[in-house]
Design an enzyme around this catalytic site. Sequence first.
Site, PDB file in Angstrom:
ATOM      1  N   GLU A  41     -35.526  -7.090 -39.046  1.00  0.00           N
ATOM      2  CA  GLU A  41     -36.204  -7.117 -40.355  1.00  0.00           C
ATOM      3  C   GLU A  41     -35.224  -7.481 -41.476  1.00  0.00           C
ATOM      4  O   GLU A  41     -34.057  -7.064 -41.432  1.00  0.00           O
ATOM      5  CB  GLU A  41     -36.788  -5.715 -40.632  1.00  0.00           C
ATOM      6  CG  GLU A  41     -37.589  -5.626 -41.928  1.00  0.00           C
ATOM      7  CD  GLU A  41     -38.000  -4.202 -42.298  1.00  0.00           C
ATOM      8  OE1 GLU A  41     -37.467  -3.223 -41.727  1.00  0.00           O
ATOM      9  OE2 GLU A  41     -38.855  -4.067 -43.200  1.00  0.00           O
ATOM     10  N   LYS A 110     -45.548  -8.057 -44.490  1.00  0.00           N
ATOM     11  CA  LYS A 110     -45.613  -6.655 -44.052  1.00  0.00           C
ATOM     12  C   LYS A 110     -46.755  -5.927 -44.767  1.00  0.00           C
ATOM     13  O   LYS A 110     -46.834  -5.945 -46.007  1.00  0.00           O
ATOM     14  CB  LYS A 110     -44.271  -5.985 -44.363  1.00  0.00           C
ATOM     15  CG  LYS A 110     -44.115  -4.564 -43.875  1.00  0.00           C
ATOM     16  CD  LYS A 110     -42.698  -4.070 -44.189  1.00  0.00           C
ATOM     17  CE  LYS A 110     -42.404  -2.691 -43.666  1.00  0.00           C
ATOM     18  NZ  LYS A 110     -41.024  -2.261 -43.994  1.00  0.00           N
ATOM     19  N   CYS A 144     -41.476  -3.064 -38.877  1.00  0.00           N
ATOM     20  CA  CYS A 144     -40.912  -1.730 -39.088  1.00  0.00           C
ATOM     21  C   CYS A 144     -41.953  -0.633 -39.323  1.00  0.00           C
ATOM     22  O   CYS A 144     -42.633  -0.220 -38.390  1.00  0.00           O
ATOM     23  CB  CYS A 144     -39.873  -1.803 -40.202  1.00  0.00           C
ATOM     24  SG  CYS A 144     -38.615  -0.512 -40.031  1.00  0.00           S
TER      25      CYS A 144
HETATM   26  N1  LIG Z   1     -37.893  -0.532 -43.052  1.00  0.00           N
HETATM   27  C1  LIG Z   1     -38.835   0.334 -42.725  1.00  0.00           C
HETATM   28  O1  LIG Z   1     -40.019   0.088 -42.825  1.00  0.00           O
HETATM   29  C2  LIG Z   1     -38.325   1.661 -42.214  1.00  0.00           C
HETATM   30  C3  LIG Z   1     -39.392   2.527 -41.586  1.00  0.00           C
HETATM   31  C4  LIG Z   1     -38.835   3.860 -41.178  1.00  0.00           C
HETATM   32  O2  LIG Z   1     -37.646   4.085 -41.237  1.00  0.00           O
HETATM   33  C5  LIG Z   1     -39.746   4.888 -40.687  1.00  0.00           C
HETATM   34  O3  LIG Z   1     -39.257   5.999 -40.401  1.00  0.00           O
HETATM   35  O4  LIG Z   1     -40.960   4.648 -40.595  1.00  0.00           O
END
Ligand SMILES: NC(=O)CCC(=O)C(=O)O
Length: 258
Positions: A41, A110, A144
């Site tokens: 990402e 996203k 993510c």
């Molecule tokens: N960059 C992100 O979206 C991190 C997501 C994350 O750390 C989580 O615990 O969910």
Amino acid sequence: MKIACVQMDVAFGEPEQNFAKAEEFIKEAAKHKADTIVLPEMWNTGYALDQLGRLADGNGERTKKLLRRLAKNLKVNIIGGSVSTKKEAGFYNTMFVADRNGDIAAEYDKAHLFKLMDEHHFMNAGSKANLFKLDDIVCGGLICYDLRFPEWARLHTLKGAKIMFIVAEWPEKRVDHWQLLLQARAIENQCYVVAVNRVGSDPNNEFNGHSMVIAPWGERLLSGESREGIFYAELDLDEVDKVRKTIPVFQDRRTDLY
Ligand SMILES: NC(=O)CCC(=O)C(=O)O
């Protein structure tokens, strides 16, 4: 399909360095005969969110150009992780996918912004799903925090995805959630999950990789430790159909109840 997970460190707010490194990794993975290469990402800038005005890729043009050129010349598919982009309405966290012909097969913003890392203060959320075909296989791609929303992954597998790609900057302190949720998404959706997380650190977080490839029955085909590098795994797509026949979850869903 041979997969290369590029578990790279991302230089904070340094797109020049990151573009050069991503290119080197993609070339190396192609030398190892990977079919599909996956980046993490926000690999262009990291979470340098307050500098996006200066750093974000305008409409993703630079990223698309790089991915298309490398995909076409090396005849590989590239899941371009995600990059920070500047579009007409503001900043986005965007995944581009280039196929072996050098065509952009997907562009996905996203959908779930992560408040704990202040993403919602700087970025706009996307509102479209991310389905695309690579070598005739239907795939989905998430970014993510999207991983925490089972309905979002399910929507993609209901529309035919047999591989879910998940790219991340997921901090070390919650890596146990990362591993469990990835395995759950693979088992409940009876699909391959290919998940790439960065390593290194930024001013707010440490990242320890643990990129993973999980088979539709839940076996971990790859668990990428915490060092920078490329990790490989082979997918046998027939496994998806076998597992879906053995336990017919998709037929047994009670759509009259939920
Ligand atoms: N960059 C992100 O979206 C991190 C997501 C994350 O750390 C989580 O615990 O969910």
